[in-house]
Motif scaffolding. Structure first.
Motif, short mmCIF file in Angstrom:
data_model
loop_
_atom_site.label_atom_id
_atom_site.label_comp_id
_atom_site.label_asym_id
_atom_site.label_seq_id
_atom_site.Cartn_x
_atom_site.Cartn_y
_atom_site.Cartn_z
N VAL A 21 1.09 -1.22 -0.05
CA VAL A 21 0.04 0.04 0.00
C VAL A 21 0.85 1.36 -0.10
CG1 VAL A 21 -1.58 1.34 1.35
CG2 VAL A 21 -1.85 -1.01 1.06
N GLN A 22 1.96 1.13 0.90
CA GLN A 22 2.83 2.44 0.88
C GLN A 22 3.64 2.84 -0.29
OE1 GLN A 22 5.87 1.47 3.81
NE2 GLN A 22 6.12 3.55 4.19
N TYR A 23 3.68 1.92 -1.23
CA TYR A 23 4.35 2.16 -2.28
C TYR A 23 3.62 1.73 -3.66
CZ TYR A 23 8.98 1.83 -0.47
OH TYR A 23 10.17 2.20 0.48
N LEU A 54 10.80 -4.50 -4.82
CA LEU A 54 9.60 -3.88 -5.19
C LEU A 54 9.77 -3.56 -6.63
CD1 LEU A 54 9.19 -1.25 -2.15
CD2 LEU A 54 8.25 -3.39 -2.65
N PRO A 55 8.67 -3.74 -7.25
CA PRO A 55 8.60 -3.51 -8.83
C PRO A 55 9.03 -2.09 -9.12
CG PRO A 55 6.62 -4.47 -7.97
CD PRO A 55 7.19 -3.98 -6.91
N MET A 56 9.69 -2.03 -10.35
CA MET A 56 10.36 -0.77 -10.68
C MET A 56 9.25 0.25 -10.64
SD MET A 56 11.77 -1.57 -14.50
CE MET A 56 10.76 -2.06 -15.50
N TYR A 57 7.99 0.03 -10.90
CA TYR A 57 6.96 1.12 -11.39
C TYR A 57 6.39 1.87 -9.88
CZ TYR A 57 3.52 -2.51 -9.85
OH TYR A 57 2.85 -3.39 -9.06
N CYS A 58 6.96 1.18 -8.95
CA CYS A 58 6.71 1.82 -7.72
C CYS A 58 7.48 2.86 -7.42
CB CYS A 58 7.12 0.96 -6.61
SG CYS A 58 6.30 -0.58 -6.41
N TYR A 62 5.41 8.86 0.18
CA TYR A 62 5.27 10.39 0.22
C TYR A 62 5.31 10.49 1.64
CZ TYR A 62 3.66 15.14 0.87
OH TYR A 62 3.66 16.31 1.20
N LEU A 63 6.40 11.42 2.09
CA LEU A 63 6.40 11.77 3.63
C LEU A 63 6.56 13.32 3.58
CD1 LEU A 63 9.63 9.41 4.37
CD2 LEU A 63 7.10 8.98 4.95
#
Length: 148
Positions: A21-23, A54-58, A62-63
């Motif tokens: 979810v985060q990415y 993680l997949p490169m499309y991620c 946002y922080l």
């Protein structure tokens, strides 16, 4: 290299689902990408510090930026109660932000208090017009309520 997957180091309390979810990806994609990585425990049991691919499309999560702290220079007549009301916060929050014991209500003229951020994470501002629209900053003093 352009097409390398992102790497995420697992922190305490995270799950693959929360990382997905985060990415902005899916649990399925994370599991597929990490299925053949013998050094990664993503498909077995995760541990703090393990690296998940993680997949490169991620995109990185946002922080929001952390606002600089607002300060207030104590003047004669200031109390924790009046400052809490002025800055729309609580006495306990001001005490915590300044590492003051909960039983201490002593303020010293010239001390510089840090005001806690508001509940939405923005810098605290005075709720009424007055001498410190965003908290006066002076040189000297301490942020822990000690006598200056």
């Amino acid at each position: 290299p352009l097409h390398q997957p992102l790497r995420h180091s697992i922190c305490a309390g995270e799950t693959l689902s929360t990382i997905a979810v985060q990415y902005g990806t899916t649990l399925r994609d994370i599991l597929l990408l990490n299925a053949n990585n013998a050094n990664n425990s993503a498909v077995q049991k995760m541990h703090v510090g393990d690296v998940v691919l993680l997949p490169m499309y991620c995109s990185p999560p946002y922080l929001p930026p952390i606002p600089p702290p607002t300060t207030h220079a104590v003047i004669s007549g200031d109390t924790l109660n009046t400052l809490a009301a002025k800055y729309a916060t609580t006495v306990a929050a001001i005490q915590a932000a300044n590492r003051m014991p909960v039983w201490s209500h002593n303020l010293h003229v010239g001390a510089v208090l840090t005001l806690p951020p508001t509940s939405d994470g923005t810098a605290n501002r005075a709720t009424t017009s007055g001498r410190t629209a965003n908290g006066a900053t002076t040189s000297g003093g301490t942020a822990n309520g000690a006598t200056t």
